[in-house]
Design a protein around this motif. Structure first.
Motif, mmCIF file in Angstrom:
data_model
loop_
_atom_site.group_PDB
_atom_site.id
_atom_site.type_symbol
_atom_site.label_atom_id
_atom_site.label_comp_id
_atom_site.label_asym_id
_atom_site.label_seq_id
_atom_site.Cartn_x
_atom_site.Cartn_y
_atom_site.Cartn_z
ATOM 1 N N PRO A 23 0.849 -1.198 0.000
ATOM 2 C CA PRO A 23 0.000 0.000 0.000
ATOM 3 C C PRO A 23 0.886 1.250 0.000
ATOM 4 O O PRO A 23 1.871 1.310 0.737
ATOM 5 C CB PRO A 23 -0.766 -0.114 1.327
ATOM 6 N N LYS A 69 0.834 1.962 -7.085
ATOM 7 C CA LYS A 69 0.326 1.034 -8.115
ATOM 8 C C LYS A 69 -0.778 1.685 -8.959
ATOM 9 O O LYS A 69 -0.784 1.546 -10.180
ATOM 10 C CB LYS A 69 -0.231 -0.257 -7.454
ATOM 11 N N ASP A 94 -9.227 -3.275 -6.018
ATOM 12 C CA ASP A 94 -10.048 -2.886 -4.863
ATOM 13 C C ASP A 94 -11.407 -2.343 -5.313
ATOM 14 O O ASP A 94 -12.437 -2.659 -4.716
ATOM 15 C CB ASP A 94 -9.332 -1.821 -4.014
ATOM 16 N N ARG A 107 -10.226 -11.886 1.755
ATOM 17 C CA ARG A 107 -9.206 -12.549 0.919
ATOM 18 C C ARG A 107 -9.839 -13.478 -0.106
ATOM 19 O O ARG A 107 -9.342 -13.609 -1.232
ATOM 20 C CB ARG A 107 -8.205 -13.316 1.787
ATOM 21 N N GLY A 137 -4.369 -5.080 -4.967
ATOM 22 C CA GLY A 137 -4.240 -4.632 -3.582
ATOM 23 C C GLY A 137 -2.900 -5.146 -3.041
ATOM 24 O O GLY A 137 -2.342 -6.114 -3.580
ATOM 25 N N GLY A 138 -2.419 -4.519 -1.980
ATOM 26 C CA GLY A 138 -1.106 -4.907 -1.454
ATOM 27 C C GLY A 138 -0.997 -6.383 -1.097
ATOM 28 O O GLY A 138 0.062 -6.994 -1.226
ATOM 29 N N GLY A 139 -2.109 -6.984 -0.659
ATOM 30 C CA GLY A 139 -2.047 -8.386 -0.225
ATOM 31 C C GLY A 139 -2.396 -9.388 -1.320
ATOM 32 O O GLY A 139 -2.240 -10.602 -1.124
ATOM 33 N N ARG A 158 -7.720 2.011 4.692
ATOM 34 C CA ARG A 158 -6.870 0.824 4.645
ATOM 35 C C ARG A 158 -6.909 0.152 6.023
ATOM 36 O O ARG A 158 -6.066 0.415 6.881
ATOM 37 C CB ARG A 158 -5.450 1.214 4.262
ATOM 38 N N LEU A 186 -6.071 -2.607 7.397
ATOM 39 C CA LEU A 186 -4.941 -3.309 8.007
ATOM 40 C C LEU A 186 -3.916 -2.337 8.571
ATOM 41 O O LEU A 186 -3.155 -2.670 9.474
ATOM 42 C CB LEU A 186 -4.262 -4.230 6.985
ATOM 43 N N ARG A 202 5.804 -10.214 3.161
ATOM 44 C CA ARG A 202 5.312 -10.294 1.782
ATOM 45 C C ARG A 202 6.398 -10.338 0.720
ATOM 46 O O ARG A 202 6.113 -10.647 -0.443
ATOM 47 C CB ARG A 202 4.396 -9.098 1.501
HETATM 48 C C1 S3P Z 1 -4.497 -4.427 1.541
HETATM 49 C C2 S3P Z 1 -4.269 -3.370 0.688
HETATM 50 C C3 S3P Z 1 -5.362 -2.547 0.144
HETATM 51 C C4 S3P Z 1 -6.689 -3.324 0.136
HETATM 52 C C5 S3P Z 1 -6.963 -3.916 1.481
HETATM 53 C C6 S3P Z 1 -5.861 -4.868 1.932
HETATM 54 C C7 S3P Z 1 -3.326 -5.187 2.040
HETATM 55 O O1 S3P Z 1 -5.019 -2.116 -1.170
HETATM 56 O O2 S3P Z 1 -6.668 -4.337 -0.843
HETATM 57 O O3 S3P Z 1 -7.115 -2.844 2.394
HETATM 58 O O4 S3P Z 1 -3.501 -6.312 2.512
HETATM 59 O O5 S3P Z 1 -2.194 -4.657 1.927
HETATM 60 P P1 S3P Z 1 -3.851 -1.026 -1.472
HETATM 61 O O6 S3P Z 1 -2.557 -1.752 -1.643
HETATM 62 O O7 S3P Z 1 -4.301 -0.390 -2.755
HETATM 63 O O8 S3P Z 1 -3.839 -0.072 -0.327
#
Ligand code: S3P
Length: 177
Positions: free
Chosen positions: A11, A15, A34, A58, A80-82, A121, A123, A142
């Motif tokens: 995040p 991106k 997202d 997820r 998304g970051g995850g 966000r 998390l 990660r």
């Molecule tokens: C997340 C990142 C978010 C979003 C969610 C979970 C993560 O997207 O998918 O809050 O797990 O890092 P961004 O990377 O666009 O903030």
């Protein structure tokens, strides 16, 4: 199967901004994963986390990712970051797209996220030990997934101009049929 371009990374890595710029340059659709999840669920990301929890998020994220990757025409995808780190996301991404890891240091992520406010966000907004610690822990966990991207660009090197020859060498965009 046409090959998309997927941007992965933490995040605050940029991106969405870079993805929009690349999509505009190539005249291709831009997809923000997202935003797709929100449209599918009819709920905001914080709402999904609060009411359904991370496990459900997820699963929803993984299903939405597969649906986007299955689209026939090439597109630029900001994940998304995850996304790469759950439900074999990185494998699906590598199968159906050229993957690019935007590798931005925690100091830069921290500055951007502090300026942007983390309420959207979940998390990061609930990080008891503080945002910087959460970012270090998350990036450490990660990196093993992010490292599997086909292309890697670090910090300030992630500009459209710098990426063009590297994308061309990787075969992006694919020739129109
Ligand atoms: C997340 C990142 C978010 C979003 C969610 C979970 C993560 O997207 O998918 O809050 O797990 O890092 P961004 O990377 O666009 O903030």
């Amino acid at each position: 199967m046409s090959r998309h371009l997927s941007l992965i990374g933490m995040p605050g890595a940029g991106k969405t901004t870079l993805g929009q710029a690349l999509a505009a340059y190539f005249g291709l659709p831009f997809v923000d994963l997202d935003a797709e999840i929100v449209a599918r669920a009819g709920q905001s990301i914080p709402g999904i986390f609060a009411q359904r929890g991370e496990l459900d998020f997820r699963q929803l994220e993984a299903d939405t990712l597969r649906a986007v990757l299955a689209r026939p025409a090439p597109l630029v995808l900001a994940t998304g970051g995850g996304t790469p780190c759950f439900h074999n996301g990185i494998t699906a991404l590598n199968q159906h797209s050229i993957t690019l890891w935007l590798d931005v240091p925690v100091s830069t992520l921290l500055a951007r996220l502090q300026a942007a406010e983390t309420a959207q966000r979940p998390l990061l907004s609930q990080a008891p030990a503080g945002l910087e610690t959460r970012l270090y822990e998350t990036l450490t966990a990660r990196t093993q997934f992010y490292q599997q991207a086909q292309l890697h660009c670090a910090g300030d090197a992630c500009t459209v101009a710098a990426l063009l020859p590297r994308l061309a060498a990787a075969g992006f965009p694919p020739p129109a049929v």
